[in-house]
Design a protein around this motif. Structure first.
Motif, PDB file in Angstrom:
ATOM      1  N   THR A  63       0.867  -1.181   0.000  1.00 48.23           N
ATOM      2  CA  THR A  63       0.000   0.000   0.000  1.00 48.23           C
ATOM      3  C   THR A  63       0.902   1.229   0.000  1.00 48.23           C
ATOM      4  O   THR A  63       1.062   1.892   1.017  1.00 48.23           O
ATOM      5  N   CYS A  67       4.425  -2.766   2.797  1.00 55.49           N
ATOM      6  CA  CYS A  67       4.006  -4.031   2.203  1.00 55.49           C
ATOM      7  C   CYS A  67       3.557  -5.007   3.280  1.00 55.49           C
ATOM      8  O   CYS A  67       3.994  -6.162   3.319  1.00 55.49           O
ATOM      9  N   LEU A 235      -3.326   0.724  -2.329  1.00 59.36           N
ATOM     10  CA  LEU A 235      -3.036  -0.607  -2.870  1.00 59.36           C
ATOM     11  C   LEU A 235      -3.419  -0.680  -4.345  1.00 59.36           C
ATOM     12  O   LEU A 235      -2.637  -1.152  -5.181  1.00 59.36           O
TER      13      LEU A 235
END
Length: 281
Positions: A63, A67, A235
């Motif tokens: 995101t 991670c 994301l």
């Protein structure tokens, strides 16, 4: 069965199918491998269903620069939404009780001001909210986000409760006063036991608004306090690596799951609360 009823049911079925197709596509795609997503039909059922995309979306998807998946942001949303819903609903209940059965000079002006507050766009309150949170040193914190949502939500919860409590007979409250009951005694013994339907309305309304909010989250949430909606946006829009549509779909369902579950479990109470007087007055 008459022809008219058959037509109505057929139209309702078509609308339901049309409405559910995006959810079906998201759900089936989330259980496919990336190769199957690229090669297969969008509406096809997964040939070899797998939960790998769900596991990655929850625990290891990137995101932005982080991670560690959606898990920490999901809990940020829980820590933000639950207290904000409870606090704003309780304050709205007391406000509605006062404005409906303990009227004071200027109470109608106060109620009108609160109604106006329901129509103030999010963007208008960003600057004064940011100034206030900076002054009390709560910027970029979950507590700050709770305060923002409580302040913004009080106008709605007060409106709901006031319109509901107007339907409670004044004679009931007057009789309790004659018997010596005070403000909180009347609320606890008479008003509160009658309030389950409207509490459910406010719980569902506030939780949906707060959980799905993006603007306040991205403006007032720091890197460690961002809600799941901000993480989902990061994301999906991460530009590095391969575009993993199955992970994106799983992440979107994870973000939407709490509100879906609440409507499935408590949706009938929402309808009951509205029809019992939540929009009267």
């Amino acid at each position: 069965m008459s022809l008219g009823r058959v037509v109505i049911y057929a139209l309702l079925a078509l609308v339901a199918i049309y409405y559910l197709i995006p959810l079906y596509v998201m759900l089936t795609t989330s259980f496919k491998t990336l190769d199957e997503v690229r090669a297969g039909n969008l509406l096809a059922i997964p040939v070899s269903p797998t939960t790998a995309a769900w596991a990655k979306a929850w625990g290891s998807a990137c995101t932005g620069v982080r991670c560690d998946g959606l898990a920490p942001f999901f809990w940020n949303s829980v820590y933000m939404a639950v207290p904000a819903v409870l606090i704003s609903t309780m304050i709205g209940s007391l406000n509605g009780y006062v404005l409906s059965h303990w009227r004071f000079r200027g109470s109608e002006i106060v109620f009108t001001a609160l109604m106006v507050g329901c129509f103030i766009p999010f963007q208008v309150v960003i600057l004064p909210m940011a100034r206030m949170l900076g002054t009390v040193e709560m910027a970029n914190t979950t507590t700050g986000l709770v305060i923002v949502h409580v302040i913004y939500g009080i106008a709605f919860t007060t409106l709901f409760f006031r319109n509901y409590y107007v339907s409670v007979p004044d004679e009931l409250v007057r009789a309790a006063r004659i018997d010596g009951a005070g403000f909180f005694m009347i609320y606890r013994k008479i008003i509160f036991p009658l309030s389950l339907p409207i509490f459910m309305v406010c719980f569902i309304w506030q939780f949906t608004q707060i959980w799905n909010d993006f603007l306040f989250g991205v403006v007032f949430g720091g890197s460690d306090a961002q809600p799941i909606t901000v993480a989902l946006n990061n994301l999906v829009n991460t530009s590095t690596g391969v575009k993993e549509y199955n992970v994106n779909m799983a992440a979107a369902i994870i973000a939407a799951l709490p509100t879906l579950l609440i409507y499935l479990v408590a949706g009938k109470y929402f309808v009951r609360g509205l029809t019992a007087g939540a929009v009267k007055g």
